[in-house]
Every structure is written in structure tokens, then in C-alpha cells.
Write a protein that holds these residues in place. Structure first.
Motif, PDB file in Angstrom:
ATOM      1  N   UNK A 190       0.826  -1.210   0.000  1.00 18.04           N
ATOM      2  CA  UNK A 190       0.000   0.000   0.000  1.00 18.04           C
ATOM      3  C   UNK A 190       0.860   1.258   0.000  1.00 18.04           C
ATOM      4  N   UNK A 191       1.893   1.266   0.833  1.00 21.03           N
ATOM      5  CA  UNK A 191       2.779   2.431   0.903  1.00 21.03           C
ATOM      6  C   UNK A 191       3.545   2.613  -0.401  1.00 21.03           C
ATOM      7  N   UNK A 192       4.076   1.524  -0.953  1.00 20.88           N
ATOM      8  CA  UNK A 192       4.848   1.614  -2.201  1.00 20.88           C
ATOM      9  C   UNK A 192       3.998   2.155  -3.347  1.00 20.88           C
ATOM     10  N   UNK A 193       2.743   1.739  -3.408  1.00 22.44           N
ATOM     11  CA  UNK A 193       1.868   2.227  -4.482  1.00 22.44           C
ATOM     12  C   UNK A 193       1.642   3.732  -4.358  1.00 22.44           C
ATOM     13  N   UNK A 260       4.897   2.481  10.260  1.00 21.45           N
ATOM     14  CA  UNK A 260       6.280   2.175  10.625  1.00 21.45           C
ATOM     15  C   UNK A 260       7.129   1.897   9.387  1.00 21.45           C
ATOM     16  N   UNK A 261       6.556   1.189   8.421  1.00 24.34           N
ATOM     17  CA  UNK A 261       7.306   0.883   7.205  1.00 24.34           C
ATOM     18  C   UNK A 261       7.673   2.155   6.442  1.00 24.34           C
ATOM     19  N   UNK A 262       6.738   3.110   6.364  1.00 24.29           N
ATOM     20  CA  UNK A 262       7.020   4.373   5.683  1.00 24.29           C
ATOM     21  C   UNK A 262       8.240   5.053   6.296  1.00 24.29           C
ATOM     22  N   UNK A 263       8.294   5.088   7.619  1.00 26.46           N
ATOM     23  CA  UNK A 263       9.423   5.731   8.298  1.00 26.46           C
ATOM     24  C   UNK A 263      10.723   4.989   8.029  1.00 26.46           C
ATOM     25  N   UNK A 264      10.699   3.662   8.089  1.00 21.63           N
ATOM     26  CA  UNK A 264      11.892   2.870   7.840  1.00 21.63           C
ATOM     27  C   UNK A 264      12.415   3.132   6.428  1.00 21.63           C
ATOM     28  N   UNK A 265      11.532   3.121   5.459  1.00 20.95           N
ATOM     29  CA  UNK A 265      11.939   3.306   4.064  1.00 20.95           C
ATOM     30  C   UNK A 265      12.518   4.704   3.837  1.00 20.95           C
ATOM     31  N   UNK A 266      11.831   5.731   4.324  1.00 22.07           N
ATOM     32  CA  UNK A 266      12.312   7.097   4.106  1.00 22.07           C
ATOM     33  C   UNK A 266      13.655   7.328   4.795  1.00 22.07           C
ATOM     34  N   UNK A 267      13.835   6.762   5.966  1.00 21.10           N
ATOM     35  CA  UNK A 267      15.110   6.919   6.676  1.00 21.10           C
ATOM     36  C   UNK A 267      16.245   6.207   5.939  1.00 21.10           C
ATOM     37  N   UNK A 268      15.982   5.037   5.364  1.00 18.45           N
ATOM     38  CA  UNK A 268      17.007   4.328   4.598  1.00 18.45           C
ATOM     39  C   UNK A 268      17.385   5.112   3.341  1.00 18.45           C
TER      40      UNK A 268
END
Length: 471
Positions: A190-193, A260-268
């Protein structure tokens, strides 16, 4: 395929002037049709309407007068087109739909009876409706307006999303493809889309130098491949390499939700861009800023703290809508401070270009000793002006347009995420349900996701885009 038809009945289809009996109309997203039952008082067995196509599936009304309970049974049935060349009876199919079951009034001053519900039809539960739709004595009373010459007209209006495993080509139907689901990764999909359709972000991701990156450990490289495939593939896109690049154990896919996934991805990605010409891209698009003020009750201490956020976490329970929750967020609160009490207040100093709201649907229940989901109604808006929430109001309005709604279905422990996205911000909404993409009505994307204690599907994250950069 034979239909069981009992008693005298007649099916009436209500359709647009442009109706054309062709394959395209088999895939239409909604339809309205009727079942006209003559000799209604003598019906003793199930009676069916003709079948009608919606989303490539066959739908029909099923009705029966139940003289034991003295009520009308009124259901809608759904099944795949088994004559379709692409249908496989070894697959479990399902289709989510909003249904309005109506009984038509014969009197101008009496409204049609209407009962609406949302559910998922499947090979396990192919019939949904009401075992006691209405009392027979009322229906058979001509003064009530629902019977004339012992004739009753039932009507069904269906608004369906694309089905799983039942002959649906997302690329052909919508121009978009979805992402394959791996274990419990629907929140990630969902976030990736939603990120894929943010053009500036997508462009910067593609420009990140990744030629010398380890293909197994580079999040940026894996994301570039996903974005490329979403653009050019005609089939659902796999995410296993991307998941591997994140370094997650396969048994821990569900450890974090969409927020949580959104934050992990943006931080990476932020770390990857550091020191390059792309540094600052993540903050420019997604980061806002707040100042927290802590004041001791005796004014012996006043502290401030500046913080950057990628999303704003808002209370749902007791708030009713987005405005109330934002007002609560910036309100003064009493906190524990050095074994005493102090006041804390948060003020926004800036909002990002892409604004994420994380709606706190889950709260810890000390009695149950676990998190429980709050399905209360929480309304949000297509357009948002946040100027009044800034520490220093701007001369020009800080306006936003709703771009995406990430919904969560069922409970915390057994749930599913889907993304409703308005890719071109033109009012045309699409539902991205893992590998299945379908066009949906605006009401399905917005109104239906407000939440309701009787329903367990509701908005979990909201994504807004600053109006000034829409074009």
C-alpha cells in the motif's frame, strides 16, 4: 448454467442509454436490476432474478417469503462465470462490494425501502443479505405502498471492486498494475503504491547512483526496479528482492504496519542520499517541523524542543473528524515532569509537501492486555487548509488535496491493508489491493473509509498533497 425459477416472476434491468451487450459491460463496476414478483402472497420457495454481470462475475437476486418468521428473505448471490476461458475452479475467489437492497414503492408519497451493506462475496460465502428484510403483513398491506395487485418489485444496486482469482486484468482495465503479496506484506504494498505516483520522488529515486550497489542489500536499487516494473509491466510486480534488501527475516514481515514501514523506508533512502546532490530530497518532500513547549506549573522551568516528523499521529477515539483531532494534537496537556506536573504544548512550524496522517486506530486495552482496534467514525476531507495550525500563519493559504487513503480491514491480528489512490488528483480513484487494481467510486475511497462500529474497514493513513504543486 441453469437457473431455478419458481412461481411467476420477471426480471427488469435498469441500464444507461449507452448500454451495449459486449464484453466491456461484463466488467462494469456497478449495476442496478430488479426482480418483479407476481402472485407474491403465494410464493413458497426461493425465487431468483436473471443473472447480470458486474466485474466479470454473475449476480442475481434471491427472495423467499418465510411464513414461519413472517418475514421476507432478500439476498444477493454472486458466482464466477464458469464458462469463461480464464476461470479456474481450483482457485479461491472473492469480491468486495457495496450492496443496496431495495423494495420499490408503488406510491409517490412513499419512499423505496432501502438497506445497504458492505461485504465480501466468495466461494465460501456467495450469498449475502437479510433473512428478515421486512415483515410480511406490512408488505402485503396495500396502504403501505409496497404491493400492488399482489405484485412486489425488489431491486439490487451493486458497486463492486475488482475480484480476486476471477478473470481480472488490472492493466487492461485501469492502466495500472499491482504488487504481488508475500506473506503479510499488504501494508508495504500500500505504501509503495502511494509513493510510486509522486513524480518528483520517483524521479529522484531513479537518479540515485546504484551501479556498484550490492543487488541483495541495496534498498534504492530494489526500489528503482519496482518503480520501473510498475511503469512498464503488464503483470503484477514482485517484491521479494525489495524485502530481502531491507534485511527482514521472512517470518517477521508483519512486524510493522504501514506507518512504521514508511518511516523505515524514508530513513534508509535519506541515509543513501546523504552527502550526494540528492541530499535533502526526503526532507523537502515529506518532512514537517514542530516545537514542543514544556512549562512547569510554578514557571520555574520552560523548555523547548524542535522535532522533524514524516507523519502526524492523530487520535481517532472520541474525535469524530480530522479537524477535532488536529485541535487535540496542539492542545495543552498535563504531563509528569521531575516527579511533578507540567504543561506541554506542540506547535507546527512547517508542513511538508506530501503530508501523512497516521490515524491511531489501535489502542492498548489494559483489561484485555492487548491492542484493540477502534472502528469509530472518523471523517476527513478532500480539501484541507492548515494555515490556522501553524505557529505563524502564512499570507497564502496552506492548502492540501487528498491524494490517498490507506485502509485497514478487520482486527490488528488478522487484518489487511489496501490503498485507495487518486493518481492524477483529478477525482478518479483506484483501489490497489495487492496484485489487483480497479477503478472505484469516490464514495468507496472516502466515505466508506470513515469507519463504523458495525464495519471493520476504515482509514488507517491519509496522504495529502500541497495544492500549490498539484499541477
Amino acid at each position: 448454467m441453469s437457473l431455478i425459477k419458481l412461481e411467476k416472476s420477471e426480471t427488469v434491468v435498469k441500464q444507461d442509454e449507452n448500454w451495449d451487450q459486449n464484453v466491456g459491460n461484463k466488467l462494469q463496476s456497478e449495476a442496478t436490476f430488479q426482480l418483479k414478483i407476481v402472485n407474491f402472497s403465494k410464493v413458497t420457495k426461493d425465487i431468483f432474478s436473471d443473472e447480470h454481470y458486474v466485474r466479470g462475475l454473475l449476480w442475481k437476486i434471491k427472495a423467499k417469503t418465510d411464513y414461519d418468521s413472517k418475514t421476507l428473505r432478500f439476498h444477493l448471490c454472486c458466482e464466477p462465470d464458469i464458462d469463461s476461458n480464464t476461470f479456474r475452479d481450483d482457485l479461491n475467489w472473492n469480491c468486495s462490494a457495496t450492496v443496496d437492497l431495495r423494495m420499490i414503492s408503488f406510491k409517490e408519497n412513499v419512499k423505496n425501502m432501502s438497506k445497504t451493506y458492505h461485504c465480501t462475496f466468495s466461494n465460501i460465502s456467495a450469498s449475502w443479505g437479510y433473512s428478515s428484510y421486512h415483515i410480511l403483513t406490512d408488505i402485503l398491506d396495500p396502504d403501505q405502498g409496497y404491493v400492488k395487485d399482489d405484485t412486489v418489485i425488489l431491486e439490487a444496486h451493486i458497486q463492486a471492486h475488482a475480484p480476486y482469482n476471477a478473470n481480472w486484468d488490472s492493466k487492461k482495465m485501469t492502466g495500472y498494475v499491482g504488487l504481488k503479496k508475500n506473506e503479510k506484506t499488504c501494508y508495504m504494498n500500500s505504501v509503495l503504491q502511494t509513493l510510486f505516483f509522486i513524480n518528483e520522488f520517483k524521479q529522484k529515486v531513479h537518479e540515485i547512483p546504484t551501479k556498484i550497489d550490492d543487488v541483495n542489500n541495496s534498498v534504492a536499487l530494489a526500489l528503482q526496479r519496482i518503480f520501473h516494473d510498475l511503469e512498464f509491466s503488464s503483470k503484477p510486480v514482485g517484491t521479494k528482492k525489495f524485502i530481502k534488501s531491507l534485511g527482514w527475516d521472512q517470518d517477521l514481515y508483519a512486524q510493522d504496519g504501514a506507518h512504521a514501514f514508511l518511516h523505515v523506508l524514508l530513513e534508509k533512502l535519506q541515509t543513501k542520499m546523504k552527502g550526494s546532490s540528492y541530499e535533502g530530497t526526503i526532507d523537502k518532500l515529506f518532512a514537517g517541523k514542530t516545537i514542543s513547549y514544556i512549562t512547569h506549573k510554578n514557571l520555574t522551568y520552560v523548555g523547548t524542543k524542535m522535532e522533524t516528523f514524516f507523519s502526524i499521529q492523530l487520535k481517532v477515539k472520541g474525535m469524530a473528524n480530522l479537524t477535532n483531532s488536529l485541535n487535540d494534537y496542539i492542545s495543552t496537556k498535563i504531563i509528569n515532569f521531575d516527579s511533578d506536573k507540567a504543561e506541554k504544548r506542540v506547535i507546527f512550524t512547517s508542513f511538508p509537501t506530501i503530508l501523512h496522517f497516521h490515524l491511531l486506530r489501535f489502542e492498548y486495552d489494559p483489561i484485555a492486555e492487548e491492542s484493540v482496534k477502534c472502528n469509530d467514525v472518523f471523517k476527513f476531507y478532500e480539501n484541507l487548509d492548515l494555515n490556522k495550525f501553524l505557529k505563524k500563519a502564512k499570507n497564502t493559504p496552506v492548502k492540501y488535496v487528498l491524494y490517498a487513503v490507506l485502509s485497514h480491514s478487520d482486527s490488528e491480528h488478522d487484518g489487511h491493508y489496501a490503498a485507495f489512490i487518486n493518481p492524477k488528483l483529478d477525482g478518479n480513484w483506484f483501489k490497489f489491493h495487492d496484485d489487483v487494481v480497479s477503478d472505484v467510486a469516490k464514495s468507496s475511497a472516502i466515505d466508506y473509509n470513515y469507519g463504523d462500529n458495525r464495519e471493520f474497514t476504515n482509514a488507517y493513513m491519509l496522504v495529502y498533497v500541497r495544492e500549490s504543486i498539484v499541477n
